[in-house]
Enzyme design. Structure first.
Site, PDB file in Angstrom:
ATOM      1  N   GLU A   1      15.521 -32.864   6.473  1.00  0.00           N
ATOM      2  CA  GLU A   1      16.490 -33.515   5.574  1.00  0.00           C
ATOM      3  C   GLU A   1      16.763 -34.961   5.963  1.00  0.00           C
ATOM      4  O   GLU A   1      17.821 -35.491   5.646  1.00  0.00           O
ATOM      5  CB  GLU A   1      17.797 -32.708   5.560  1.00  0.00           C
ATOM      6  CG  GLU A   1      17.637 -31.327   4.971  1.00  0.00           C
ATOM      7  CD  GLU A   1      18.903 -30.814   4.310  1.00  0.00           C
ATOM      8  OE1 GLU A   1      19.766 -31.621   3.922  1.00  0.00           O
ATOM      9  OE2 GLU A   1      19.023 -29.585   4.203  1.00  0.00           O
TER      10      GLU A   1
ATOM     11  N   GLU B   1       0.836  -1.203   0.000  1.00  0.00           N
ATOM     12  CA  GLU B   1       0.000   0.000   0.000  1.00  0.00           C
ATOM     13  C   GLU B   1       0.871   1.253   0.000  1.00  0.00           C
ATOM     14  O   GLU B   1       0.607   2.216  -0.731  1.00  0.00           O
ATOM     15  CB  GLU B   1      -0.906   0.019   1.240  1.00  0.00           C
ATOM     16  CG  GLU B   1      -1.882  -1.141   1.330  1.00  0.00           C
ATOM     17  CD  GLU B   1      -1.294  -2.373   2.007  1.00  0.00           C
ATOM     18  OE1 GLU B   1      -0.066  -2.582   1.938  1.00  0.00           O
ATOM     19  OE2 GLU B   1      -2.073  -3.143   2.593  1.00  0.00           O
TER      20      GLU B   1
HETATM   21  C1  AOF Z   1       0.377  -4.964   4.537  1.00  0.00           C
HETATM   22  N1  AOF Z   1       0.949  -4.787   3.326  1.00  0.00           N
HETATM   23  O1  AOF Z   1       2.490  -5.257   1.802  1.00  0.00           O
HETATM   24  C2  AOF Z   1       2.521  -6.485   3.790  1.00  0.00           C
HETATM   25  C3  AOF Z   1       1.882  -6.689   5.034  1.00  0.00           C
HETATM   26  O2  AOF Z   1       7.734  -6.590   9.540  1.00  0.00           O
HETATM   27  P1  AOF Z   1       6.802  -5.576   8.959  1.00  0.00           P
HETATM   28  O3  AOF Z   1       6.685  -4.345   9.775  1.00  0.00           O
HETATM   29  O4  AOF Z   1       7.105  -5.304   7.505  1.00  0.00           O
HETATM   30  O5  AOF Z   1       5.343  -6.226   9.027  1.00  0.00           O
HETATM   31  C4  AOF Z   1       5.153  -7.491   8.519  1.00  0.00           C
HETATM   32  C5  AOF Z   1       3.724  -7.897   8.746  1.00  0.00           C
HETATM   33  O6  AOF Z   1       2.860  -6.998   8.063  1.00  0.00           O
HETATM   34  C6  AOF Z   1       3.433  -9.262   8.144  1.00  0.00           C
HETATM   35  O7  AOF Z   1       3.613 -10.299   9.091  1.00  0.00           O
HETATM   36  C7  AOF Z   1       1.995  -9.133   7.731  1.00  0.00           C
HETATM   37  O8  AOF Z   1       1.128  -9.302   8.846  1.00  0.00           O
HETATM   38  C8  AOF Z   1       1.928  -7.690   7.280  1.00  0.00           C
HETATM   39  N2  AOF Z   1       2.337  -7.618   5.881  1.00  0.00           N
HETATM   40  N3  AOF Z   1       0.815  -5.936   5.358  1.00  0.00           N
HETATM   41  O9  AOF Z   1      -0.528  -4.234   4.894  1.00  0.00           O
HETATM   42  C9  AOF Z   1       1.991  -5.495   2.910  1.00  0.00           C
HETATM   43  N4  AOF Z   1       3.616  -7.175   3.417  1.00  0.00           N
HETATM   44 ZN    ZN Z   2       1.198  -2.685   5.956  1.00  0.00          ZN
END
Ligand code: AOF
Ligand code: ZN
Length: 389
Positions: free
Chosen positions: A315, A63
């Site tokens: 493994e 986003e």
């Molecule tokens: C979203 N949009 O593109 C993604 C999300 O480690 P961080 O802060 O980057 O957060 C990772 C967590 O955020 C991941 O475990 C999942 O719950 C969410 N990922 N959320 O709104 C994204 N990649």
């Molecule tokens: Zn996010």
């Protein structure tokens, strides 16, 4: 006060499909253990305004990438619809909450593919958008959106890691000669592919027998093989070892202070053996015993998931593999087949134990397997599907 749930509109499936395609083009080893996510923002008149993906672990979420794209193009998003393959996050992680960023952009609608099962989010992202008055539509192409990130959904929803079982065998289906020799059945180039596979996992597990016979290192040979999300940390090395009888002087024991080693023992392990392993830096944790002896597999996997292991590579040996398949805990198989013939005289196959498929038609089967050639060897890889019970 109850509000009618907003309904999907005719173009929603098409735009969600496009957002899924954006995410599917991302190499999952760039985002692991984070999910792959795509976002597209569309104007009220149906023009595409901006798009983005979560391209790498630690980087902007999809986003945020789409909002940055809109800013770079100088377009207003007011009144628009965001198509996101995963529910926007609501937590302050490495980046601020995406739900807040979408609200600030003045969107009117958000269409979501899959709910985010991360306990830090778990519906709160969608709730925040709804509470702010946006129309939120979920459940659009959910199966396809979830398929982008099977390990991510599995670990959060079932509390166990996504499990890849790997073996290398001869053309006649043996993993060692009748005299017990196994190094090396597969070629150097197939073994390099295996190291890359290790680099994408959070942990590598072997049974006690394999640890004793092969004295493996279970390391990732080249730092470059480590997935970005591992941030330089090699995978945890795990031995299923009911009696805690791993030799402290083995390669695993001797290097435990360099790369962590975890022994999962049973309740009857000898405390002196546990102490000897701990003295060389091996961590020893205990889970309950399985009915037929050995360590109970479900609790051992739950323990690993609780330790943050989302992807687990197993493994060997044959008994561990056989028990995992019997328990339907194997999600993916990677089998290397080398063009060599080893014969029998008691030579073992890749899976051992009392379990057998009752019929070929009802046997577990790889779904649409991929076949790669590595030097002289074939590598067959696919999701394992079990028959309905
Ligand atoms: C979203 N949009 O593109 C993604 C999300 O480690 P961080 O802060 O980057 O957060 C990772 C967590 O955020 C991941 O475990 C999942 O719950 C969410 N990922 N959320 O709104 C994204 N990649
Ligand atoms: Zn996010």
């Amino acid at each position: 006060m109850s509000r009618a749930a907003p309904v999907a509109e005719p173009d929603d499936v098409r735009w969600m499909g496009a957002a899924i395609a954006l995410a599917a083009a991302v190499d999952p080893s760039e985002t692991d253990p984070n999910p792959r996510v795509g976002a597209i923002i569309v104007a009220p008149d149906g023009r595409e305004l901006a798009a983005g993906v979560h391209a790498r672990w630690g980087g902007p979420h999809a986003e945020a990438a789409a909002l940055a794209d809109a800013a770079a193009r100088g377009v207003s998003l007011r009144g628009g619809t965001a198509y996101v393959t995963l529910e926007p996050c609501s937590h302050h992680g490495k980046t601020p909450p995406c739900a807040d960023a979408l609200l600030a952009a003045g969107l009117a609608r958000v269409v979501i593919g899959a709910a985010d099962p991360n306990p830090l989010v778990d519906g709160r992202g969608a709730a925040r958008l709804r509470d702010a008055g946006l129309r939120v539509v979920d459940g659009v192409l959910t199966a396809e959106a979830r398929a982008l990130n099977e390990p991510f959904h599995l670990v959060h929803e079932s509390g166990r890691p996504f499990l890849t079982l790997k073996w290398a065998m001869s053309l006649d289906g043996r993993i060692a000669t009748g005299t017990g020799e196994s190094q090396w059945i597969s070629s150097e180039s197939a073994r390099a592919a295996t190291h890359a596979l290790r680099g994408r996992c959070d942990a590598i597990l072997v049974g006690r027998g394999t640890a004793a016979t092969d004295d493996p290192r279970l390391t990732v040979r080249h730092a470059a093989s480590l997935a970005r999300g591992r941030a330089g940390r090699p995978p945890l090395r795990v031995v299923l070892d009911a009696g805690a009888t791993l030799d402290p002087a083995s390669r695993l024991g001797a290097t435990a202070r360099e790369v962590p080693v975890l022994v999962i023992a049973g309740p009857s392990a000898d405390p002196a053996r546990v102490a000897a392993l701990e003295a060389v830096g091996v961590e020893v944790l205990t889970v309950e015993a399985a009915a037929g002896g050995g360590v109970a597999l479900g609790p051992a996997l739950a323990l690993l998931a609780a330790r943050g292991v989302g992807r687990l590579l197993v493994e060997g040996g044959a008994r561990v593999g056989g028990a995992l398949v019997a328990a339907r805990l194997v999600d993916e198989v990677v089998a290397v087949i080398a063009p060599v013939i080893l014969g029998d005289a008691g030579a073992p196959g890749p899976l051992a134990g009392p379990w057998t498929a009752e019929t070929v038609a009802g046997a577990p089967r790889l779904l649409d397997p991929a076949v790669e050639r590595h030097g002289p060897d074939l590598l067959v890889r696919g999701r394992l599907r079990y028959a309905e019970r």
